[in-house]
Design a protein around this motif. Structure first.
Motif, short mmCIF file in Angstrom:
data_model
loop_
_atom_site.label_atom_id
_atom_site.label_comp_id
_atom_site.label_asym_id
_atom_site.label_seq_id
_atom_site.Cartn_x
_atom_site.Cartn_y
_atom_site.Cartn_z
N LEU A 137 -8.96 9.92 13.57
CA LEU A 137 -8.82 9.35 14.51
C LEU A 137 -8.27 9.91 16.54
O LEU A 137 -8.99 9.87 17.13
N ALA A 138 -6.94 10.32 16.23
CA ALA A 138 -6.27 10.22 17.37
C ALA A 138 -6.59 11.64 17.87
O ALA A 138 -6.58 11.56 18.43
N ALA A 139 -7.02 12.24 17.00
CA ALA A 139 -7.49 13.68 17.06
C ALA A 139 -8.71 13.97 17.78
O ALA A 139 -9.13 14.59 18.98
N LEU A 140 -9.97 13.00 17.44
CA LEU A 140 -10.68 12.38 17.96
C LEU A 140 -10.90 12.55 19.52
O LEU A 140 -11.56 12.60 20.37
N ALA A 141 -9.70 11.31 19.50
CA ALA A 141 -10.08 10.54 21.05
C ALA A 141 -9.11 11.48 21.95
O ALA A 141 -9.29 11.33 23.07
N SER A 142 -8.33 12.70 21.37
CA SER A 142 -7.44 13.56 22.36
C SER A 142 -8.59 14.34 23.08
O SER A 142 -8.14 15.19 23.88
N ASP A 143 -9.50 14.29 22.00
CA ASP A 143 -10.77 15.87 22.87
C ASP A 143 -11.55 15.17 23.49
O ASP A 143 -12.49 14.75 23.38
N ARG A 144 -11.63 15.25 24.96
CA ARG A 144 -12.21 15.00 26.02
C ARG A 144 -13.77 15.85 26.06
O ARG A 144 -14.43 15.08 26.26
N GLU A 145 -14.00 16.41 25.18
CA GLU A 145 -14.93 17.68 25.46
C GLU A 145 -16.03 17.31 23.83
O GLU A 145 -16.95 18.31 23.65
N CYS A 146 -15.36 16.32 23.10
CA CYS A 146 -16.34 15.78 22.03
C CYS A 146 -17.28 14.97 22.06
O CYS A 146 -16.98 14.49 23.09
N ARG A 147 -18.75 15.02 21.32
CA ARG A 147 -18.95 13.75 21.83
C ARG A 147 -18.66 12.06 20.96
O ARG A 147 -19.01 11.20 21.28
N ALA A 148 -17.71 12.26 19.94
CA ALA A 148 -17.31 11.33 19.97
C ALA A 148 -16.74 10.43 20.73
O ALA A 148 -16.51 9.39 21.28
N VAL A 149 -16.35 11.45 21.89
CA VAL A 149 -15.08 10.33 23.11
C VAL A 149 -16.47 9.82 23.85
O VAL A 149 -16.20 8.75 25.02
N ASP A 150 -17.57 10.93 23.94
CA ASP A 150 -18.54 10.47 24.89
C ASP A 150 -18.96 9.43 24.15
O ASP A 150 -19.34 7.47 25.23
N VAL A 151 -19.10 8.38 23.05
CA VAL A 151 -19.70 7.34 22.26
C VAL A 151 -18.59 6.49 22.53
O VAL A 151 -19.10 5.28 23.40
#
Length: 183
Positions: A150-164
């Motif tokens: 989750l930390a890795a996902l949240a720190s990547d501003r370009e990923c779809r997870a952050v878009d969601v």
């Protein structure tokens, strides 16, 4: 119909060895994950297949993490926020996220072979998994957990997870910062 020769002993054994190597590689990789994270990855793989996607992307990972790991759910400010995130993720196949269908999630950080997923994973999902393993290593833990991913996902501003996350009203940058302080 053309005649075909019967496979030799070596030819018959080759697929078994390849399958065995894949099983060994998967077992080694899963030994570096907590049960919850391994469960989430298995669910993400099934979700991608069911949705007709050729790769696991970061939105699949986020969705499966929220379903499989209570610590990940608890990392959000409230149950209402978690429900909103899940609501956006569920809408992926019926509206929100349809623009992603059949495309490779890529921020340009890793080179992508056009039209093919990278070993069944989007480049962003690969980066997130590497980040989760690195975070666990920094903590001195041989196994990555759901919060690491989750930390890795949240720190990547370009990923779809952050878009969601952003569409659901989650401050991804704040979430990433809070999780990195928990190292």
């Amino acid at each position: 119909m053309p005649e075909q020769n019967a496979p030799t002993r070596t030819e018959r054994a080759a697929p078994a060895r390849a399958g065995s190597r894949q099983a060994e590689a998967r077992a080694e990789a899963e030994s570096r994950l907590t049960v919850e994270l391994a469960t989430a990855l298995s669910r993400a793989r099934r979700r991608a297949l069911r949705d007709g996607d050729k790769q696991i992307d970061t939105a699949h990972l986020l969705h499966s993490l929220l379903e499989a790991d209570p610590e990940v759910r608890a990392a959000f400010d409230s149950n209402e926020r978690t429900t909103r995130v899940l609501g956006y993720l569920v809408q992926r196949s019926i509206g929100y996220g349809l623009r992603w269908h059949g495309t490779v999630e890529d921020s340009g950080i890793l080179p992508v072979v056009r039209g093919r997923a990278l070993n069944g994973w989007s480049p962003q999902a690969v980066i997130a998994m590497r980040g989760a393993l690195e975070r666990a290593a920094l903590r001195g833990d041989p196994r990555a957990c759901g919060l690491d991913l989750l930390a890795a996902l949240a720190s990547d501003r370009e990923c779809r997870a952050v878009d969601v996350l952003v569409r659901a009203g989650v401050d991804a940058e704040s979430l990433a910062g809070r999780l990195s302080r928990q190292l």
